[in-house]
Scaffold this active site. Structure first.
Site, PDB file in Angstrom:
ATOM      1  N   GLY A  55       0.891  -1.222  -0.036  1.00 25.62           N
ATOM      2  CA  GLY A  55      -0.027  -0.255  -0.183  1.00 25.62           C
ATOM      3  C   GLY A  55       0.863   1.401   0.160  1.00 25.62           C
ATOM      4  CB  CYS A  82       5.357  -4.137   0.043  1.00 29.59           C
ATOM      5  SG  CYS A  82       6.316  -2.626  -0.156  1.00 29.59           S
ATOM      6  CE1 TYR A  83       1.015   1.303   5.251  1.00 33.47           C
ATOM      7  CE2 TYR A  83      -0.440  -0.274   5.582  1.00 33.47           C
ATOM      8  CZ  TYR A  83      -0.031   0.840   5.734  1.00 33.47           C
ATOM      9  OH  TYR A  83      -0.721   1.793   6.889  1.00 33.47           O
ATOM     10  CG  HIS A 178       5.844  -5.835  -4.316  1.00 40.28           C
ATOM     11  ND1 HIS A 178       4.663  -5.755  -3.757  1.00 40.28           N
ATOM     12  CD2 HIS A 178       6.435  -4.791  -4.049  1.00 40.28           C
ATOM     13  CE1 HIS A 178       4.618  -4.364  -3.275  1.00 40.28           C
ATOM     14  NE2 HIS A 178       5.642  -3.829  -3.411  1.00 40.28           N
ATOM     15  CD  GLU A 180       2.801  -8.702  -4.587  1.00 43.26           C
ATOM     16  OE1 GLU A 180       3.778  -9.441  -4.322  1.00 43.26           O
ATOM     17  OE2 GLU A 180       2.294  -7.641  -4.569  1.00 43.26           O
ATOM     18  CG  ASP A 236     -15.845 -11.728 -19.801  1.00 42.10           C
ATOM     19  OD1 ASP A 236     -15.071 -12.463 -19.656  1.00 42.10           O
ATOM     20  OD2 ASP A 236     -15.672 -10.400 -19.472  1.00 42.10           O
ATOM     21  CB  SER A 238     -18.876 -16.682 -25.328  1.00 45.14           C
ATOM     22  OG  SER A 238     -19.138 -15.777 -26.337  1.00 45.14           O
ATOM     23  CE  LYS A 379     -11.410 -11.084 -20.799  1.00 40.28           C
ATOM     24  NZ  LYS A 379     -13.004 -10.352 -20.739  1.00 40.28           N
TER      25      LYS A 379
END
Ligand code: XMP
Length: 523
Positions: A55, A82-83, A178, A180, A236, A238, A379
């Site tokens: 953050g 991190c934060y 990080h 990620e 989406d 479909s 997605k």
């Protein structure tokens, strides 16, 4: 089936969704909540683990996003990033302050062996099977100068003495960098160590189980009810339609509005898959509303006005069809998880979605309840579900296409003639990009029609024709983007074909603009 869940608590970091996605890549289901969410709500979810995100704040400042000490006393493993790492230390009695050296970017990380073991085999469980040194992604102004009591340091960098720390007994882990972000070379391994080894998740969140259990849940919910779905042909809607069709078959009606602003042959392609000769058990209604849209758009040049007209007309057409069908019990929406997070219902992100699929909710459709079968998916997971359901590749991997369609790729007034030009040019561009093997490497690419005409010469004749602009961008989140360096010979080939094959075009430009300052679309 009870789902194993890891909860990501969002402190406003830019990578919050990425954390959740990486956890899901470990086949563990994961949800994002704002740091403001009451602890009792978190407890109700019975999470196997909790991750605190980064953050932009300093945790020692008044009013900075915080959490209670109780969060660390639930007996649930907690990983702070991190934060989140700094906050963990701050709340538990360590010291966080402005770092003497700001670290930003790829940084060498050294993993520390525990004090008892000089052989380096006894490293933190987070770093099991991670090489040392390894590269991590740092981005912080503050640093942990003294870990909280009970914590030991498990990794450091040249400028950051506490790059990772832990209290193993209490299952609390703090990481300054990080994991990620893919620049942290072994970040996914670290996150997987946390969720699979430390939290003890089984890692059985897979698309086949999602598809199976969602179909079952839809069947139970819908019973003998009637369901209506607005199908755009995008991935989406479909996937949502196919899930519904597998669950309730002909109780489902899909309405596909062809607004005449689709890509070349796209309307027919959608009909081929979902229509009466297609593969699915459902009622398919195609509305050919091209003329209606062209009439409404005639003479309109202002971009926002064009968008509004297209959006409103879309809803009117859909409503008219819905009225013919009569009352339905359920309306299907292709909402996906980032929409939920971005609309402020999930994490801490500001409401940033400025445009959405054409329409929004129709006002006058008579239905009792909304079904959003993809509400929990990212997605890439929607795509996996699509493949699992046997939807053709060209639909599953369709690049994003805006609701207002070619209406915002034709600068100025939209006419049938201009739609034909941009459709033909775009089809050639897509064909050549695919032929060059670049179609999977570019996030979005298309041809647009500038409203500019210029003088040219063709076969000894003077021409006064339109200029087409080609665009290709690389982007992660579609909020920022860079133009892609498409090889010159590919662009040259596209230019040649467009000039030769598309009547009304005598010039081709390549758009080099990044976003910002440009947007991806032209309007
Ligand atoms: P911009 O042009 O804002 O586009 O940089 C970012 C991404 O959003 C898509 N886009 C839209 N999608 N309805 C949509 O469903 C819209 O009105 C709309 N406008 C832009 C665009 O294609 C790109 O992927």
């Amino acid at each position: 089936m009870k789902r194993e869940t890891v909860i990501v608590i969002d402190f406003g970091g830019q990578y919050n969704q990425l954390v959740a996605r990486r956890v899901r890549e470990c086949n563990v289901y994961c949800e994002i909540y704002s740091y403001k969410t009451d602890l009792s709500e978190i407890k109700k979810k019975n999470p196997k683990g909790i991750i605190l995100t980064g953050g932009p704040n300093s945790c020692y400042e008044d009013g900075a996003p915080s959490c209670t000490q109780e969060l660390f006393e639930l007996g649930i493993p907690v990983l702070g990033l991190c934060y989140g790492a700094q906050l963990m230390m701050h709340v538990l009695g360590g010291t966080v302050e402005k770092a003497p050296v700001r670290e930003y970017g790829k940084t060498e990380l050294l993993i520390d062996a525990s004090k008892e073991d000089e052989s380096h085999s006894n490293v933190s469980e987070i770093f099991q099977n991670v090489t040392s040194p390894t590269i991590c992604w740092m981005s912080h102004f503050d640093y942990i100068s003294r870990p909280a009591p009970g914590f030991c340091v498990t990794a450091h960098t040249a400028d950051c003495p506490v790059a990772a720390a832990e209290n193993k007994e209490k299952n609390l882990y703090a990481i300054q960098f990080h994991p990620e972000v893919l620049h942290t070379v072994e970040g996914t391994k670290m996150l997987s160590n946390f969720v699979l080894k430390i939290c003890g998740c089984a890692g059985d969140w897979k698309m086949d189980t999602f598809v199976e259990s969602t179909i079952k849940a839809i069947r139970e919910k819908v019973g003998k009810g009637r369901v209506l779905c607005a199908l755009s042909g995008g991935v989406d809607s479909s996937v949502a339609a196919v899930l519904l069709s597998k669950a309730v078959g002909e109780q489902l009606t899909c309405v596909f509005v062809d607004h005449g602003l689709l890509r070349k042959n796209e309307g027919d392609e959608v009909e081929e898959v979902f229509g009466s000769n297609g593969n699915y058990d459902l009622n398919f209604i195609r509305v050919n509303a091209q003329e209606r849209f062209y009439t409404k758009l005639a003479g309109v040049t202002e971009p926002e006005k064009k968008r509004k007209i297209i959006g409103e007309e879309f809803i009117r057409v859909f409503e008219e069809e819905a009225k013919k069908i009569g009352a339905v019990d359920f309306l299907v929406q292709g909402t996906i998880y980032p929409d939920v997070v971005e609309s402020g219902l999930g994490g801490e992100s500001a409401v940033i979605k400025s445009h959405h699929n054409v329409g929004g909710l129709p006002d006058y459709v008579d239905f009792k309840e909304i079904i959003e079968p993809l509400r929990d998916l990212f997605k890439d997971e929607v795509r996996k579900a699509g493949l699992e359901l046997g939807i053709p590749n060209h639909l599953v991997f369709r690049q994003p296409f805006p609701g207002p369609g070619l209406g915002i790729r034709i600068i100025g007034e939209v006419t049938e003639e201009k739609v034909r030009i941009v459709q033909d040019a775009d089809a050639i561009y897509r064909e050549e990009i695919a032929k060059a093997g670049l179609d999977k490497k570019i996030d979005q690419y298309f041809a647009a029609l500038t409203n500019m005409r210029s003088v040219g010469v063709m076969g000894d004749e003077r021409t006064y024709d339109y200029a087409v602009a080609l665009r290709a961008v690389r982007t992660v989140d579609f909020m920022t983007a860079e133009s892609v360096e498409v090889p010159y010979e590919v662009l040259g080939g596209v230019m040649n074909r467009i000039i030769n094959e598309v009547r009304g075009v005598n010039r081709v430009f390549y758009d080099l603009t990044s976003k910002p300052p440009g947007t991806i679309e032209m309007e």
